[in-house]
Design a protein around this motif. Sequence first.
Motif, short mmCIF file in Angstrom:
data_model
loop_
_atom_site.label_atom_id
_atom_site.label_comp_id
_atom_site.label_asym_id
_atom_site.label_seq_id
_atom_site.Cartn_x
_atom_site.Cartn_y
_atom_site.Cartn_z
N UNK A 169 12.54 148.74 45.08
CA UNK A 169 11.24 149.08 44.48
C UNK A 169 10.74 150.39 45.07
N UNK A 170 9.87 151.09 44.34
CA UNK A 170 9.25 152.30 44.91
C UNK A 170 8.50 151.96 46.19
N UNK A 171 8.48 152.88 47.12
CA UNK A 171 7.87 152.62 48.43
C UNK A 171 6.42 152.19 48.30
N UNK A 172 5.68 152.81 47.36
CA UNK A 172 4.26 152.51 47.24
C UNK A 172 4.02 151.11 46.67
N UNK A 173 5.04 150.50 46.09
CA UNK A 173 4.90 149.16 45.52
C UNK A 173 5.50 148.08 46.40
N UNK A 174 6.05 148.47 47.54
CA UNK A 174 6.78 147.52 48.39
C UNK A 174 5.89 146.39 48.91
N UNK A 175 4.69 146.72 49.36
CA UNK A 175 3.81 145.68 49.91
C UNK A 175 3.39 144.68 48.84
N UNK A 176 3.11 145.17 47.64
CA UNK A 176 2.75 144.27 46.55
C UNK A 176 3.92 143.37 46.18
N UNK A 177 5.10 143.97 46.06
CA UNK A 177 6.29 143.20 45.71
C UNK A 177 6.58 142.14 46.77
N UNK A 178 6.45 142.51 48.04
CA UNK A 178 6.72 141.56 49.12
C UNK A 178 5.74 140.40 49.09
N UNK A 179 4.46 140.69 48.87
CA UNK A 179 3.45 139.63 48.83
C UNK A 179 3.71 138.66 47.69
N UNK A 180 4.08 139.18 46.53
CA UNK A 180 4.36 138.32 45.38
C UNK A 180 5.57 137.45 45.65
N UNK A 181 6.61 138.02 46.20
CA UNK A 181 7.83 137.27 46.48
C UNK A 181 7.58 136.19 47.52
N UNK A 182 6.84 136.53 48.57
CA UNK A 182 6.58 135.55 49.64
C UNK A 182 5.67 134.42 49.16
#
Length: 228
Positions: A169-182
Motif C-alpha cells: 500500500x502507499x506509505x500514507x495509507x499504511x496506518x489506515x490499512x493496518x488498523x482495518x486489517x487488525x
Amino acid sequence: MVDSIAEAARGADVPIVTGDTKVVNRGSADQLFVNTAGVGVVRHTGMLSTLNAQPGDKILLSGTVGDHGIAVMVARESLDMELDIQSDTAALHGLVAELLAAVPDVRCLKDPTRGGLATSLNEIAINSNVGMAITETAVPILNQVRGACELLGLDPLTIANEGKLIAVVPAEAANTALAVMQNHPLGKQSCVIGEVMAEPAGMVFLRTEIGGTRVLDMLVGDPLPRIC
C-alpha cells in the motif's frame, strides 16, 4: 470432510451448486479428490497487480507465517513431534473487502502460498522492477513453527501459507490499512514488515535480528509435495 466443506462454504457465503467426477488410473482412487471452481462478481474498480509496487510503499502481512506448511508436514509425514499447530486455511474475502473499502488505492494483494513469504515478495519485486526490504523481527512466527523449522532445517519464510495475505500500500495509507486489517478476526496479528525501494530492482533483503542484512531468495525446490 463433507461437514468441513459445508461449514467453510457457509462461512464464505458461497453455495456449492454442483458436483463432478474424476477418472484416475486403477488403484489410484484411494483418497478424496476435491476440485473447485468459482463464479462471482468483481466489485473493486481499481487495478490490483504484482506490477504495481512503487518505491516508498509499505508491505503489510496479515498474520503468522508457516502454520499451514508445518501442520501439513507433521501430519503427512507422521513426524514424532508434540506440536499443536493447525493450518491457517481461511476465506479472506471479508478481510479483503474491508481493506479495499478503506484503502481503495491498495497496489497489490498476494497470497504467500507455494514458496511462502520469501517467494511471494520476490515475485512482486521482479514483476514491479523494484527492491524490497523487510525486518526479520517484524515477521510474526509462532514459536512452535519456528522450533519445528529449526529441527527440520527449514526456513519459515519459505513455508506455504493458506489463510494469510500480503498487501502493498502507499506509505500514507499504511496506518489506515493496518488498523482495518487488525480490526478483522483474520487480521488481528497484521503488521508492517517492510517497504519498497527503487533499487536494487528485483531483489528482496532481510534485515536480520543481529543487525545485518542478507538477500532473501525464492524457494528452490519444495520441502513438501504440492499442497496448494
